[in-house]
Every structure is written in C-alpha cells, then in structure tokens.
Write an enzyme that holds these catalytic residues in place. Structure first.
Site, PDB file in Angstrom:
ATOM      1  N   THR A 279     -57.314  -7.806  -9.981  1.00 17.42           N
ATOM      2  CA  THR A 279     -55.853  -7.774  -9.983  1.00 17.42           C
ATOM      3  C   THR A 279     -55.276  -9.178 -10.068  1.00 17.42           C
ATOM      4  O   THR A 279     -54.396  -9.464 -10.890  1.00 17.42           O
ATOM      5  CB  THR A 279     -55.344  -7.072  -8.718  1.00 17.42           C
ATOM      6  OG1 THR A 279     -55.911  -5.761  -8.648  1.00 17.42           O
ATOM      7  CG2 THR A 279     -53.826  -6.944  -8.741  1.00 17.42           C
TER       8      THR A 279
ATOM      9  N   TYR B  50     -54.151   6.080 -14.854  1.00 23.61           N
ATOM     10  CA  TYR B  50     -53.005   6.736 -15.500  1.00 23.61           C
ATOM     11  C   TYR B  50     -52.816   8.149 -14.953  1.00 23.61           C
ATOM     12  O   TYR B  50     -51.694   8.562 -14.656  1.00 23.61           O
ATOM     13  CB  TYR B  50     -53.202   6.775 -17.021  1.00 23.61           C
ATOM     14  CG  TYR B  50     -52.021   7.361 -17.749  1.00 23.61           C
ATOM     15  CD1 TYR B  50     -50.891   6.589 -18.010  1.00 23.61           C
ATOM     16  CD2 TYR B  50     -52.027   8.690 -18.155  1.00 23.61           C
ATOM     17  CE1 TYR B  50     -49.793   7.130 -18.664  1.00 23.61           C
ATOM     18  CE2 TYR B  50     -50.936   9.235 -18.811  1.00 23.61           C
ATOM     19  CZ  TYR B  50     -49.821   8.453 -19.064  1.00 23.61           C
ATOM     20  OH  TYR B  50     -48.744   8.993 -19.702  1.00 23.61           O
TER      21      TYR B  50
END
Length: 303
Positions: A49, A114
């Site tokens: 990240t 997703y």
C-alpha cells in the site's frame, strides 16, 4: 508443515522511488535499500500500500522486483517481499510467479478487492488457484489482511483452510486491520503455526506477545531503529514498553495525515535527504504547510 520462522523480523513497507514524469526511479532503489538495511530492517516489502502497488502496471512491478534483487546484493541477508495482489486472478498469478522467478523471497497478496461480497468459498478458490499455479513448495506467500482498504478480509476459518490445505505454500498474513482483538485471536487460534506480520506500529508489542513473527509497516521507513529495538527486546524476553509508547505516539500522529505514500516520501526527504519523490494520481503531494507541522510534531516525539 513448513516453518517460516527464518523470515521473522522488522520489515519496511517501502515507498517506491518515482521520477517527476511518474516513471519508477529504479536507479534510486540501491540507496533506499541500503538505508533501510543499515537502520535495522530485516526485510522490505515492495509495492504494498505504501509502495503504491496497485498504481503500477504489471511490467513495471516486474522491473522493480528485478532492480531490487540486483540492488540488495550488498545486503544478502535483507529479505525482499513483493506485493502482487490485483483484482485479476490471471494477473495476480502471473505477478506472483514472476516475483519468485526474479528472486524475491516471498509475496504478499491482496484479496480480489473489487468483489467485496465474495464469500470464503470464493476466496478459497481464488487463493487456491494462485498458490497452485505460482507459489513454489516452501515459498513464502502471505495474504494481505487490510479490510478497511479492500473491503475483503481473511476470516479465521479461511486462514485455517488455506494453511491446512497448502502447508508448503501458504504461510500466513500481513495483518493491517489495526484490530487488537483480531491480533489476539490469531495468536489464540494458531500460536506459532501461522506466520503473522503486523502492519500497525501501535500493535507491534501486542502482536509479538500473541505469537506474531514481526511487522511490516509504513513507519518503518522512518523509525526502523526503534522498531528493531522493540523486536530485539522481545526476543530477550524483556519488552520495551517505553519505546512502544513512543512508536505508538508517532504512528497516531502520522495517521492524522493520510494517505501514507506522499507523507512518508515527504518525511524521508525532509529528515533523511532523499529526493522528494513524486506520487501517482489520484494521490497528490503533501501540502507544504501540513508537512511542516507534521515534521515538527514528529521530530518532537522521535528525536
């Protein structure tokens, strides 16, 4: 069942050096890895990240893996982990395979973020495919548990099933949930049988007390000497509560100025004379007024 204890320790979730034109600054990796190794890191996670992993194309990620393996030749004991997760099963499999082919020591794999309502059965099928296709026997593969960002996490039952079914491929997780109860539950359920690296500096000592094997944090780019001292003290059976409190204060301060990539890059430039590396949109450089405030407050804690 494979033991992964030799991978234990303090890992930096490294920033990704980037040029003004937003291309990866591959030539900057040797200095960054040297800096982290000399300041006590056992290893580095690339393209997590903090490293803006999802912002890079697959071929760019492979270039970074290759450049990092070449750059760490002077620090052969420095472990290199690769962030390889994407929402695509095929792309994640290919990136994971490439990471091991290029000589990375292990991978940290995001769940398919997703489809946030995917259940454990679907997640098991997804990870099973990757583990069988792309992770060699004895390879270090960690799931990346960061539900505040992905909306998809690793239940205890899913971890039991993955570890039990793939004991030579699935090691454990990077736990960036920031949830103390979850950290305790991991320890109570698995003991040392699951390889856990906490992703939250505030929970480092707590995680170690609950059988975690170390940490991978953004703040380790800046405070790896303190994290290494906490680690070393724990190994000697003498936890350093005072130093943990300082690390907790520093992390709480940085959490007030998200997201981490532009913040950590700016602090590296201000405090350690690195270039002020760019970030890729939609991330934006940190406002200068905010940066000066954070620098002053951070320095008051850690200096």
């Amino acid at each position: 069942m494979t033991s992964y204890s030799h991978y234990s320790g303090v890992y930096a979730a490294a920033v990704t050096p980037m040029q003004a034109d937003l291309a990866p600054a591959l030539e900057a990796l040797p200095r960054l890895l040297e800096f982290l190794a000399q300041r006590g890191c056992h290893g580095v996670l690339l393209l997590g990240t903090t490293g803006e992993g999802p912002s890079f194309a697959a071929h760019e990620r492979v270039q970074l893996f290759r450049a990092a393996v070449q750059a760490r030749q002077a620090y052969s004991n420095l472990r290199l982990l690769a962030g390889t997760g994407t929402p695509s099963l095929e792309e994640t499999s290919a990136l994971t395979h490439a990471a091991f082919d290029e000589g990375m020591d292990g991978v940290v794999i995001l769940p398919p973020y997703y489809y946030r309502k995917a259940n454990d059965e679907g997640l098991f099928a997804w990870f099973s495919t990757i583990l069988q296709r792309a992770v060699p026997s004895g390879g270090l593969a960690l799931g990346y548990h960061i539900p505040p960002t992905t909306g998809v996490g690793f239940s205890i039952e899913l971890l039991k099933r993955l570890r039990g079914t793939f004991p030579e491929r699935f090691a454990g997780i990077k736990d960036s949930s920031g949830n103390a109860d979850y950290a305790r539950l991991l320890g109570e359920t698995f003991g040392k049988d699951l390889f856990v690296l906490t992703g939250n500096d505030r929970l480092f000592s707590l995680a170690l007390q609950n059988h975690a094997s170390g940490c991978i944090t953004a703040m380790a780019n800046l405070t790896s000497p303190a994290l290494r001292m906490i680690w070393d003290a724990h190994q000697k059976g003498n936890p350093n509560a005072l130093l943990q409190d300082l690390v907790t204060q520093a992390r709480s301060l940085l959490d007030k100025t998200p997201p981490f990539p532009p913040l950590i890059k700016a602090l590296l430039a201000k405090r350690h004379d690195f270039p002020r590396w760019a970030v890729r949109p939609p991330l934006l450089p940190l406002d200068e007024q905010a940066l000066e405030r954070v620098v002053a407050e951070f320095s008051a804690i850690v200096d």
